[in-house]
Design an enzyme around this catalytic site. Structure first.
Site, PDB file in Angstrom:
ATOM      1  N   ARG A  72      19.411  -0.430 -16.167  1.00 59.25           N
ATOM      2  CA  ARG A  72      18.571   0.487 -16.936  1.00 59.25           C
ATOM      3  C   ARG A  72      18.885   1.957 -16.679  1.00 59.25           C
ATOM      4  NH1 ARG A  72      16.678  -1.421 -12.517  1.00 59.25           N
ATOM      5  NH2 ARG A  72      15.512  -0.163 -11.032  1.00 59.25           N
ATOM      6  N   CYS A 189       9.249  -1.969  -9.979  1.00 55.09           N
ATOM      7  CA  CYS A 189       9.916  -2.802 -10.973  1.00 55.09           C
ATOM      8  C   CYS A 189      10.645  -3.964 -10.306  1.00 55.09           C
ATOM      9  CB  CYS A 189      10.861  -1.966 -11.825  1.00 55.09           C
ATOM     10  SG  CYS A 189      12.282  -1.285 -10.954  1.00 55.09           S
TER      11      CYS A 189
END
Length: 254
Positions: A72, A189
């Protein structure tokens, strides 16, 4: 201040927009933005902030690149694993647009050093991943009279809020979340998971809000709605927003 021939060519697609124009592009070149966190939010956001021609960037991150970031954090590649994010980010900006003035800090933000990092900035964009750091940044922004964009992402949800708690009637980030999160106790996360493209959506929306915030007072761009938080839902997909009222008992801005 005027734009040289090569800068006119570089930003031609901005300049033809009546909401930006040549005057707006010149204004962006004179702005100073502090970007805190170069992870899932800060990494793609930086690419669009630099592409927008924001003239001075201060990049803050004490972390090193890990293999799990690459899903990401679009600024980095495999060769960067183990190296400091701030140093790599500065190198990327310097290669992408040598005309931009970039400084970095690779020290962790605390309530003690946050003021020094944000003082004199036109805007702070916070993409960090724990409440203690976010609140330290918010308090420093209020004290130094700097507006703040706060962005976060997890799983399939994103959140981007605009705060100007230094103004008498506007809320700060602490008005939004309260005092209970001063400890570093939020989910990560790594525990919750995150769709990489979701981070990109939140990051690019935050970059758009940053351009609006920097241009609003002096150009044709509509003024940003301070005290409004946008929620991005990647599963529907959908976006909704709500306003945050100033807390008269807030220890950060009241």
């Amino acid at each position: 201040m005027s734009l040289s021939e090569d800068r006119l060519d570089r930003f031609a697609r901005h300049i033809v927009l009546p909401e930006i124009g040549g005057a707006g592009q010149v204004a962006l070149a004179g702005k100073h933005l502090v970007l805190v966190g170069l992870g899932g939010i800060g990494s793609p956001a930086l690419q669009y902030l630099a592409a927008a021609g924001i003239g001075r960037l201060t990049l803050v991150d004490d972390d090193k690149v890990e293999a799990s970031n690459l899903q990401r954090q679009t600024l980095f590649n495999t060769r960067d694993i183990g190296h400091g994010k701030a140093v790599i980010a500065k190198r990327w900006v310097s290669t992408f647009d040598p005309a931009l003035d970039v400084t970095i800090s690779d020290r962790r933000i605390t309530s003690e050093n946050a003021h020094r990092l944000v003082v004199g900035a036109d805007l702070v964009l916070d993409g960090t991943d724990n409440f203690a750091t976010r609140l330290a940044i918010s308090d420093a922004c209020v004290a130094e009279r700097v507006p703040l964009l706060s962005a976060a992402v997890g799983r399939f949800q994103g959140q981007v809020g605009a705060f100007a708690g230094h103004l008498p009637t506007e809320a700060c980030y602490r008005c939004f979340v309260g005092d209970a999160f001063d400890a570093e106790d939020c989910d990560t996360c790594a525990e919750e998971g995150m769709l990489g493209a979701m981070a990109g959506w939140a990051a690019t929306f935050a970059a758009l809000q940053a351009v609006r915030a920097l241009l609003g007072p002096s150009g044709n761009m509509p003024d940003i709605d301070w005290g409004r938080v946008y929620l991005l839902d990647g599963l529907k997909p959908d976006m909704r927003s709500f306003a945050i009222a100033k807390d008269p008992a807030c220890k950060g801005c009241s």
